[in-house]
Design an enzyme around this catalytic site. Structure first.
Site, PDB file in Angstrom:
ATOM      1  N   LYS A  35       0.837  -1.200   0.000  1.00  0.00           N
ATOM      2  CA  LYS A  35       0.000   0.000   0.000  1.00  0.00           C
ATOM      3  C   LYS A  35       0.873   1.252   0.000  1.00  0.00           C
ATOM      4  O   LYS A  35       2.080   1.184   0.237  1.00  0.00           O
ATOM      5  CB  LYS A  35      -0.924  -0.003   1.215  1.00  0.00           C
ATOM      6  CG  LYS A  35      -0.201   0.035   2.553  1.00  0.00           C
ATOM      7  CD  LYS A  35      -1.175   0.026   3.704  1.00  0.00           C
ATOM      8  CE  LYS A  35      -0.410   0.031   5.041  1.00  0.00           C
ATOM      9  NZ  LYS A  35      -1.339   0.127   6.197  1.00  0.00           N
ATOM     10  N   TYR A 256      18.446  29.453   7.020  1.00  0.00           N
ATOM     11  CA  TYR A 256      17.315  30.335   7.303  1.00  0.00           C
ATOM     12  C   TYR A 256      17.161  30.538   8.803  1.00  0.00           C
ATOM     13  O   TYR A 256      17.165  29.577   9.582  1.00  0.00           O
ATOM     14  CB  TYR A 256      16.021  29.738   6.746  1.00  0.00           C
ATOM     15  CG  TYR A 256      15.867  29.870   5.250  1.00  0.00           C
ATOM     16  CD1 TYR A 256      15.862  31.120   4.639  1.00  0.00           C
ATOM     17  CD2 TYR A 256      15.716  28.744   4.456  1.00  0.00           C
ATOM     18  CE1 TYR A 256      15.716  31.245   3.259  1.00  0.00           C
ATOM     19  CE2 TYR A 256      15.568  28.848   3.078  1.00  0.00           C
ATOM     20  CZ  TYR A 256      15.571  30.109   2.493  1.00  0.00           C
ATOM     21  OH  TYR A 256      15.421  30.224   1.138  1.00  0.00           O
TER      22      TYR A 256
END
Length: 361
Positions: A35, A256
């Site tokens: 899956k 950042y």
């Protein structure tokens, strides 16, 4: 392909992991769970590799199953969540899909729908997961109705799912096993309970069908080392390369927000991979990365396309040096622990932007 970020997929490792599952439960049938795009590995290529090695496959829904059928996969495929609309039962019968029965609505659809062929069904019992499955006190009625429906090819496979099999000291698994045994006692049908951690550590749960998923991709579901899981080999290795190396002075900040500050004269390597490639944005400074085969810590925030790594303690690193983010030499579970998630999530969230490169040995 110029940009080096990629997910390498080793089919030899997949075959090896199947052999481990087979050796742990030699007298049972094996259903491989593929899956969620085979846990991010690519459902078609993985299913085609697995088909000659296993007895059946399992997916979450009919869309996943029909994708495999369209690719030429012919082995039995179980819909683990059953169907979401009555007409899917006709599709299942037409394409030889096995169907889970989980609730009264699904059972009524089965009783009322005219099918082109009989179905193979799995009847799921809720023994404590409390997510899917009929309650033990409902089981006898469901079992009788399934047999009376005339829609089944054979008695339903009786199944359950463990909530805590990866926690070896948790008594819940033993309680679930006992409840499953008492509920199924005296009723027709093969039995299935074992997911990956149960295949590895709960041999009394193997019954007639095992359903490994995560372990097939070479990853241990346990937080601590576990002997049976030690031999698993990672199928996916997420890798890239160094594209820049620079010196950073004491007190300088990287990335950042400047969340990491150099406490000593440092060398920092930039690797071209980021959260746009499936590497978790939540990975914190200190998360291990393999640069030229040696461990070095991530520093600063993960960007969309790049990360920065402190290579001060490594021998000289050249531009183009290989970087492994997880896989061979660095378990995905270890990386996941630094992000507050699991290896399951990191693998299944691998985006299509990251090319899958398959090797067969």
């Amino acid at each position: 392909m110029a940009r080096p970020a990629k997910a390498g997929l080793n089919l030899g490792a997949l075959r090896h992991n199947v052999s481990i599952a087979r050796s742990l439960a030699p007298d049972t049938r094996l259903m491989a769970v593929v899956k969620a795009n085979a846990y991010g590995h690519g459902s078609i290529a993985m299913a085609q590799t697995l088909e000659p090695l296993v007895d059946a496959l399992a997916v979450a829904c009919s869309e996943e199953a029909l994708e495999l059928r369209a690719a030429g996969v012919t082995c039995p495929i179980l819909l683990m969540e059953g169907v979401f609309e009555a007409h899917e039962l006709i599709t299942a019968a037409q394409h030889g899909l096995w169907v889970t029965i989980d609730n009264d609505t699904q059972l009524r659809w089965l009783e009322e729908t005219r099918l082109p062929a009989p179905l193979d069904c799995w009847l799921k019992i809720d023994t404590g997961m409390h997510r899917l499955g009929v309650l033990p006190e409902q089981f006898q009625d469901f079992h009788q109705r399934l047999l009376a429906s005339g829609k089944l090819r054979a008695p339903p496979v009786l199944s359950t799912h463990f909530a805590s099999a990866d926690e070896l000291d948790n008594p819940q698994t033993a309680r679930q096993l006992a409840l499953f045994e008492s509920t199924c006692s005296g009723f027709e049908g093969l039995r299935s309970a074992a997911n990956s951690p149960a295949v590895l550590a709960w041999p009394q749960s193997h019954y007639d069908w095992i359903r490994p998923g995560y372990m097939l991709w070479g990853n241990s579901p346990f937080a601590e080392p576990q002997p049976q899981a030690a031999g698993l080999q990672p199928v996916m290795t997420l890798s890239s390369a160094v594209i820049s190396v620079r010196s950073v002075g004491v007190g300088e900040r990287v990335g950042y927000g400047g969340s990491w500050q150099a406490q000593r004269p440092s060398r920092v390597a930039t690797v071209t991979i980021g959260y746009g490639d499936g590497y978790p944005r939540t990975a914190s400074s200190g998360t291990p990365v393999l640069i030229d085969g040696r461990r070095a810590p991530l520093v600063g925030r993960v960007s969309m396309d790049m990360i920065t790594v402190d290579i001060t303690d490594l021998p000289p690193v050249a531009i183009g040096a290989p970087a492994i983010l997880w896989g061979e030499g660095l378990p995905v579970t270890e990386v996941a622990c630094t992000t507050g998630t699991s290896g399951y999530e990191l693998l299944t969230r691998m985006p299509s932007r990251t090319p899958r490169i398959i090797t067969t040995t």
